[in-house]
Design a protein around this motif. Structure first.
Motif, mmCIF file in Angstrom:
data_model
loop_
_atom_site.group_PDB
_atom_site.id
_atom_site.type_symbol
_atom_site.label_atom_id
_atom_site.label_comp_id
_atom_site.label_asym_id
_atom_site.label_seq_id
_atom_site.Cartn_x
_atom_site.Cartn_y
_atom_site.Cartn_z
ATOM 1 N N LEU A 14 30.651 55.886 32.852
ATOM 2 C CA LEU A 14 31.929 55.927 33.721
ATOM 3 C C LEU A 14 31.246 57.621 34.434
ATOM 4 N N PRO A 15 30.024 58.261 33.491
ATOM 5 C CA PRO A 15 29.503 59.253 34.539
ATOM 6 C C PRO A 15 28.735 59.052 35.278
ATOM 7 N N ALA A 16 27.974 57.412 34.887
ATOM 8 C CA ALA A 16 26.675 57.303 35.470
ATOM 9 C C ALA A 16 27.438 57.082 36.773
ATOM 10 N N VAL A 17 28.230 56.193 36.738
ATOM 11 C CA VAL A 17 28.735 55.444 38.341
ATOM 12 C C VAL A 17 29.394 55.973 38.725
ATOM 13 N N ALA A 18 29.819 57.336 38.668
ATOM 14 C CA ALA A 18 31.303 58.263 39.149
ATOM 15 C C ALA A 18 30.947 58.263 40.968
ATOM 16 N N ALA A 19 29.643 59.145 40.712
ATOM 17 C CA ALA A 19 28.804 59.102 42.960
ATOM 18 C C ALA A 19 29.530 57.772 43.585
ATOM 19 N N LEU A 291 20.818 58.079 35.317
ATOM 20 C CA LEU A 291 22.079 57.830 34.959
ATOM 21 C C LEU A 291 22.400 57.112 36.569
ATOM 22 N N TYR A 292 22.675 58.097 37.032
ATOM 23 C CA TYR A 292 23.037 57.589 38.833
ATOM 24 C C TYR A 292 21.931 56.303 38.945
ATOM 25 N N GLY A 293 21.182 56.289 38.526
ATOM 26 C CA GLY A 293 19.985 55.058 39.371
ATOM 27 C C GLY A 293 20.557 53.795 38.887
ATOM 28 N N LEU A 294 20.388 54.347 37.140
ATOM 29 C CA LEU A 294 20.912 52.367 36.421
ATOM 30 C C LEU A 294 22.229 52.116 36.817
ATOM 31 N N ALA A 295 23.446 53.515 37.490
ATOM 32 C CA ALA A 295 24.454 52.782 37.716
ATOM 33 C C ALA A 295 24.578 51.497 39.311
ATOM 34 N N LEU A 296 23.259 51.546 39.097
ATOM 35 C CA LEU A 296 23.469 50.755 41.014
ATOM 36 C C LEU A 296 23.830 49.407 40.070
ATOM 37 N N LEU A 297 22.677 48.939 38.595
ATOM 38 C CA LEU A 297 22.796 47.786 38.452
ATOM 39 C C LEU A 297 24.697 47.409 38.783
ATOM 40 N N GLU A 298 25.590 47.859 38.690
ATOM 41 C CA GLU A 298 26.872 47.789 38.496
ATOM 42 C C GLU A 298 27.829 47.001 39.598
ATOM 43 N N LEU A 299 26.833 47.461 40.321
ATOM 44 C CA LEU A 299 27.290 46.953 42.128
ATOM 45 C C LEU A 299 26.564 45.564 42.813
ATOM 46 N N HIS A 312 27.121 44.122 34.232
ATOM 47 C CA HIS A 312 27.400 45.065 33.442
ATOM 48 C C HIS A 312 26.301 45.202 32.186
ATOM 49 N N SER A 313 26.025 44.117 31.266
ATOM 50 C CA SER A 313 25.179 44.811 29.918
ATOM 51 C C SER A 313 24.239 44.611 30.456
ATOM 52 N N VAL A 314 23.349 44.355 31.748
ATOM 53 C CA VAL A 314 22.179 44.350 31.925
ATOM 54 C C VAL A 314 22.209 46.241 31.986
ATOM 55 N N TRP A 315 22.992 46.903 32.360
ATOM 56 C CA TRP A 315 23.438 48.114 32.658
ATOM 57 C C TRP A 315 23.213 48.898 31.632
ATOM 58 N N HIS A 316 23.947 49.017 30.951
ATOM 59 C CA HIS A 316 24.002 49.440 29.023
ATOM 60 C C HIS A 316 23.077 48.970 28.676
ATOM 61 N N LEU A 317 21.732 47.195 29.046
ATOM 62 C CA LEU A 317 21.306 47.739 28.058
ATOM 63 C C LEU A 317 19.669 48.598 28.429
ATOM 64 N N SER A 318 19.796 49.105 29.851
ATOM 65 C CA SER A 318 19.544 50.341 30.171
ATOM 66 C C SER A 318 19.145 50.944 29.989
ATOM 67 N N THR A 319 20.441 51.584 29.227
ATOM 68 C CA THR A 319 20.793 53.378 29.174
ATOM 69 C C THR A 319 20.309 53.559 28.091
ATOM 70 N N ILE A 320 20.299 52.205 26.871
ATOM 71 C CA ILE A 320 19.310 52.543 25.317
ATOM 72 C C ILE A 320 18.298 53.588 25.544
ATOM 73 N N PRO A 321 17.430 53.599 26.382
ATOM 74 C CA PRO A 321 16.436 54.704 26.052
ATOM 75 C C PRO A 321 16.018 56.005 26.521
ATOM 76 N N VAL A 322 17.522 56.179 27.044
ATOM 77 C CA VAL A 322 18.163 57.297 27.583
ATOM 78 C C VAL A 322 18.737 58.451 26.833
ATOM 79 N N HIS A 323 19.166 57.457 25.794
ATOM 80 C CA HIS A 323 19.363 58.556 24.097
ATOM 81 C C HIS A 323 18.421 59.310 23.635
ATOM 82 N N PHE A 324 17.239 58.793 23.823
ATOM 83 C CA PHE A 324 16.071 59.477 23.041
ATOM 84 C C PHE A 324 15.791 59.971 24.343
ATOM 85 N N LEU A 325 15.809 60.266 24.810
ATOM 86 C CA LEU A 325 15.523 61.115 26.702
ATOM 87 C C LEU A 325 16.119 62.186 25.796
ATOM 88 N N PHE A 326 17.066 62.219 25.866
ATOM 89 C CA PHE A 326 18.136 63.227 26.095
ATOM 90 C C PHE A 326 17.989 64.287 24.598
#
Length: 348
Positions: A14-19, A291-299, A312-326
């Motif tokens: 939800l933080p990612a798709v909020a906008a 996070l906000y860019g990847l949220a577009l996958l939901e649409l 939705h599953s593609v979106w979740h898979l795409s957020t995995i690398p974000v943990h390493f960067l953050f």
């Protein structure tokens, strides 16, 4: 920072798709009573006949004795099996007639017409006891990435760092949310859905607290403590309303979209203000943008490929690398804070 339902979708995003959702929620609301598939007479008649034939007496006992233990332990009932089989019967008829694949298991609640799709589910092929296998796997991998980076943070950053305990608490809150996201996508029940939603909200709120401590609390501890109390009260009120008054999906989405925007803007403002003094701050800013860019996958919201992999599953898979960067940002920042504290330099 959290990559954290919409669907009936899991809330850990939800933080990612909020906008995106905040824009959609401004449309004219409409009551969502059921998905197209649920309303189809052939589906309703199929479920009624299947339950009446197979879910009573000797046939029910036969079903229970033949049911694998892992299915029984995850709460799959005879009626659930009827709904699953009848769903595919209905999908087959739609495809044979050349119609678009329908969605099933819609939620009741007032939401905008444009967001109605978020409260229904595409048909997925069940794997063992996993109702949505790709999303369950993606949630598990996000949790493992979070766990791995939490352990790396603990082994790299000394406990004396000013942000050490706050970051560790954030990690535990995030791990809890990914656990319930995995459970929810494994088996969608009243309890697992609520836990998924509530824990995801907790991640967003704690991300705001993490930002508050980093931007204000190191110099003004009383300010961050006050914000922390307000966030706890907000979370308690949110959960209490949804639990004891009405589980309003539209309200839940709007609330998470609002706090998600606060989270986004606060982090981005801090990154921009410190872009020259803290050369690693770009990592945090990039995480927010990703996070906000990847949220577009939901649409995209396309029918599942091979009845397993949906947007939705593609979106979740795409957020995995974000943990390493953050966490790379959190490690850099925590070590910087530790060094500046030792040298008696003013914290930025």
């Amino acid at each position: 920072m959290a990559s954290a339902p919409a669907r009936r979708r899991t809330s850990v995003g939800l933080p990612a798709v909020a906008a995106v959702l905040l824009l959609l929620l401004t449309e004219v609301p409409a009551a969502v009573r059921a998905s197209q598939g649920d309303k189809e007479p052939v589906y309703r008649d199929c479920v009624k006949q299947c339950v009446g034939t197979n879910c009573t007496g000797a046939r029910l006992r036969g079903f229970q004795s033949a049911q694998p233990q892992y299915m029984a332990l995850t709460g799959w009932t005879c009626r659930d099996d009827c709904r699953y089989e009848c769903m595919w019967t209905t999908v087959g008829l739609y495809q044979a007639e050349g119609y678009r694949v329908p969605q099933f298991h819609g939620k009741v609640g007032a939401v905008s017409v444009a967001t109605a799709l978020f409260f229904s589910s595409w048909p997925f092929t069940r794997f063992l006891c996993f109702e949505e296998p790709a999303s369950a796997l993606a949630s598990l991998l996000n949790g493992l990435a979070c766990l791995l980076m939490m352990l790396r943070y603990r082994s790299t950053v000394p406990r004396q760092s000013p942000m050490y305990h706050t970051v560790n608490a954030f990690s535990l809150v995030s791990l809890n949310a990914w656990f319930w996201s995995t459970v929810f996508h494994t088996r969608d029940t009243y309890l697992t859905e609520k836990m998924d939603y509530f824990c995801a909200t907790a991640v967003i709120l704690y991300s705001i607290y993490l930002c508050c401590v980093r931007t204000l609390g190191l110099r003004r501890p009383a300010a961050s403590s006050m914000v922390g109390v307000l966030l706890i009260l907000a979370f308690t009120s949110h959960v209490s309303f949804l639990t004891f008054v009405s589980f309003d999906y539209g309200y839940n989405m709007a609330a998470n979209a609002t706090i998600g925007m606060v989270n986004l803007l606060w982090w981005l403002c801090w990154c921009w203000q410190n872009r020259r003094t803290l050369p690693y701050s770009w990592k945090c800013g990039l995480v927010v943008v990703l996070l906000y860019g990847l949220a577009l996958l939901e649409l995209l919201d396309f029918p599942p490929m091979l009845w397993v992999l949906d947007a939705h599953s593609v979106w979740h898979l795409s957020t995995i690398p974000v943990h390493f960067l953050f966490y790379s940002f959190l490690i850099d920042d925590s070590l910087y804070l530790l060094n500046t504290e030792k040298m008696g330099v003013k914290v930025e």
